[in-house]
Design an enzyme around this catalytic site. Sequence first.
Site, short mmCIF file in Angstrom:
data_model
loop_
_atom_site.label_atom_id
_atom_site.label_comp_id
_atom_site.label_asym_id
_atom_site.label_seq_id
_atom_site.Cartn_x
_atom_site.Cartn_y
_atom_site.Cartn_z
N ARG A 22 -46.87 -17.81 16.58
CA ARG A 22 -47.26 -19.17 16.22
C ARG A 22 -46.98 -20.09 17.41
O ARG A 22 -46.30 -19.70 18.36
CB ARG A 22 -46.48 -19.67 15.01
CG ARG A 22 -44.98 -19.81 15.24
CD ARG A 22 -44.26 -20.32 13.99
NE ARG A 22 -42.86 -20.52 14.24
CZ ARG A 22 -41.92 -19.60 14.14
NH1 ARG A 22 -42.25 -18.36 13.82
NH2 ARG A 22 -40.65 -19.88 14.36
N ALA A 31 -36.11 -11.53 19.57
CA ALA A 31 -35.15 -10.46 19.84
C ALA A 31 -35.83 -9.10 19.74
O ALA A 31 -36.60 -8.84 18.82
CB ALA A 31 -33.99 -10.54 18.85
N LYS A 62 -46.53 -9.91 20.30
CA LYS A 62 -47.78 -10.59 19.98
C LYS A 62 -47.50 -12.05 19.65
O LYS A 62 -46.39 -12.40 19.25
CB LYS A 62 -48.47 -9.91 18.79
CG LYS A 62 -48.90 -8.48 19.07
CD LYS A 62 -49.59 -7.88 17.86
CE LYS A 62 -50.03 -6.45 18.14
NZ LYS A 62 -50.72 -5.84 16.96
N HIS A 77 -43.61 3.27 38.53
CA HIS A 77 -44.20 4.32 39.37
C HIS A 77 -45.70 4.42 39.08
O HIS A 77 -46.14 4.27 37.94
CB HIS A 77 -43.52 5.66 39.10
CG HIS A 77 -42.13 5.74 39.64
ND1 HIS A 77 -41.84 6.07 40.94
CD2 HIS A 77 -40.93 5.51 39.04
CE1 HIS A 77 -40.54 6.06 41.14
NE2 HIS A 77 -39.96 5.73 40.00
#
Length: 238
Positions: free
Chosen positions: A221, A198, A218, A151
Amino acid sequence: MSANPGEARVVRAVHGRSEKPADPAYQAGLAEELRQSYGRAGLIELYGRFATGDGVVDTMMRKAIWQAITRRCGAGLQVAGGAGFKHPETFEIGHGVFIGAQAYIQGRYDGTCVIGDNVWIGPMAYFDARHLVIEDSVGWGPGAKVLGSTHTALPIDVPIIRTDLEIKPVRICAEADIGTNATILPGVTIGKGAIVGAGAVVVSDVEPFSVAAGVPAKFIRWRSENDPMTNMSREGRS
C-alpha cells in the site's frame, strides 16, 4: 495506573530525536594521531583489541579508529561491540550514525560505501558494500542485509563460485525504514520514505512512500496520513 500488558505503546524515539552531534575536543586529535602512528594495517590490528568491549575506553577507541581509517567520518559516531568492517578506507560516513552490535560492513578495495547523516543500523546487520549508498535518516533493522553482487554462473561447466562477480549499485533513499531480517538484492533502489517489511526479500525497486513486504517483496500500500506506521515514523523524526 499501569498500562495494559496487551496494549501497544507509543514512546518517543531516541536516536531520531538526537540533537546535532558533537565530539569531545580531543576526538579529532586522537583520530589523527592514530592515523599517523599506525597506518591502515596497524589500525586494523589495533581495532581487534577494542572491538568487543563495552567500557568507556573500548567505545572511545572503536570510534576513533573508524574515524581514522575511513575516507570520511562525521561527528557523533557510535559503534557497538563486535561491529566489524572490511576495506573501511572506502567508507564515507555522515554525522550521528549508530552501528549496532555485531553489524558488519564488507567493502571492496575499489568500491564505494556512503552512509548519510543520522542513520541507525541495527545489531547483526550485514552490508555487501561494494557499491552502496544509504542516504540520511534511514532506519536499518536488526539482521537486515544488503547483497551488492552475484556470480554470473557462466559458463555453466564452471563451478558457480569460480565465475565472475557482477556488482550492481544499491541505494537506500532518505528516511526509508528497512525491517528486521529483510534482504535487499543487487541493483535495488528503495525510495524515499518507503517501508520494507520484516523478513522481506526485495528483488526490485520500491517506490517512495510505499510499503513493501513478502518473499519476494511486493507493493502492499501507499503510506498515508492515517497509517499508524507513517505517524510513528514521523513522530520519531520530528
